[in-house]
Design an enzyme around this catalytic site. Structure first.
Site, PDB file in Angstrom:
ATOM      1  N   SER A 140       9.535  -5.600  -2.843  1.00  0.00           N
ATOM      2  CA  SER A 140       8.403  -5.478  -3.768  1.00  0.00           C
ATOM      3  C   SER A 140       8.530  -4.189  -4.573  1.00  0.00           C
ATOM      4  CB  SER A 140       7.075  -5.451  -2.993  1.00  0.00           C
ATOM      5  OG  SER A 140       6.923  -6.609  -2.225  1.00  0.00           O
ATOM      6  N   ARG A 150      16.460  -8.191   6.232  1.00  0.00           N
ATOM      7  CA  ARG A 150      17.472  -8.180   5.169  1.00  0.00           C
ATOM      8  C   ARG A 150      18.717  -7.429   5.622  1.00  0.00           C
ATOM      9  NH1 ARG A 150      13.182  -5.714   1.079  1.00  0.00           N
ATOM     10  NH2 ARG A 150      12.915  -4.625   3.050  1.00  0.00           N
ATOM     11  N   HIS A 185      10.034 -13.042   0.440  1.00  0.00           N
ATOM     12  CA  HIS A 185       8.888 -13.331   1.319  1.00  0.00           C
ATOM     13  C   HIS A 185       8.598 -14.838   1.338  1.00  0.00           C
ATOM     14  CE1 HIS A 185       7.319  -9.085   0.078  1.00  0.00           C
ATOM     15  NE2 HIS A 185       7.856  -8.996   1.289  1.00  0.00           N
ATOM     16  N   LYS A 199      -9.811   0.183  -0.721  1.00  0.00           N
ATOM     17  CA  LYS A 199      -8.962   1.297  -1.170  1.00  0.00           C
ATOM     18  C   LYS A 199      -7.835   0.743  -2.020  1.00  0.00           C
ATOM     19  CE  LYS A 199      -6.225   4.225   1.238  1.00  0.00           C
ATOM     20  NZ  LYS A 199      -5.720   4.628   2.548  1.00  0.00           N
TER      21      LYS A 199
END
Ligand code: PNS
Length: 158
Positions: free
Chosen positions: A127, A90, A16, A40
């Site tokens: 991630s 990617r 990123h 949340k």
């Protein structure tokens, strides 16, 4: 021209970061937009924690800022007069995932999505994969920016 790099960034990876920096070299201003609901807890990091980590690792990029948004992306870009989205690609899987979103966003507001091909060093990083490796004690240094490596270790030691 101003561009937005949107994503969940839970947490931000080296891939990123490379896209943010490259976007900032092509556009006058870049907003890294963390999407999600701040009330949340849906990921490892809260929206505020994700934003703080991105701010820390991009502090040296003068034309980059960080914001969040809990609604439709095109509502944010229209409200802020932004006409470009920047995303990293990617693999062909990313392309399949991104194509309908880019077309929907264009249909909704006319915004164009610009794709940057991920640097080959970072092509396999995500991630979620980094979180899984870190959760079981694997080494994610070099895959996440150093402050993020520490923050992930801290989360999993709690
Ligand atoms: O990091 P991610 O999860 O791949 O990011 C996807 C994201 C957040 C860019 C996408 O889910 C999004 O745009 N969310 C905001 C809500 C929205 O506008 N949805 C319609 C997309 S066509």
């Amino acid at each position: 021209m101003k561009a937005v790099c949107p994503g969940s960034f839970d947490p931000v990876t080296m891939g990123h970061l490379d896209i943010f920096r490259r976007a900032a070299s092509h556009f006058d201003e870049v907003v890294v937009l963390v999407t999600g609901n701040p009330n949340k807890q849906s990921g490892l990091f809260t929206i505020d924690e994700r934003m703080d980590l991105i701010r820390e690792v991009t502090a040296d990029v003068p034309n980059l800022s960080v914001d969040w948004w809990g609604g439709l992306l095109v509502d944010y870009t229209s409200e802020h007069g932004i006409s470009a989205l920047v995303k990293g690609l990617r693999t062909a899987l990313d392309y399949e995932y991104e194509l309908p979103m880019a077309q929907m966003n264009r249909r909704l507001s006319g915004i164009d999505t610009f794709f940057l091909l991920t640097d080959e060093k970072y092509g396999y990083i995500s991630s979620s994969l980094c979180k899984e490796v870190a959760k079981y004690g694997g080494d994610v240094s070099g895959l996440l920016p150093d402050p993020v490596v520490d923050a992930v270790k801290e989360k999993y030691s709690q």
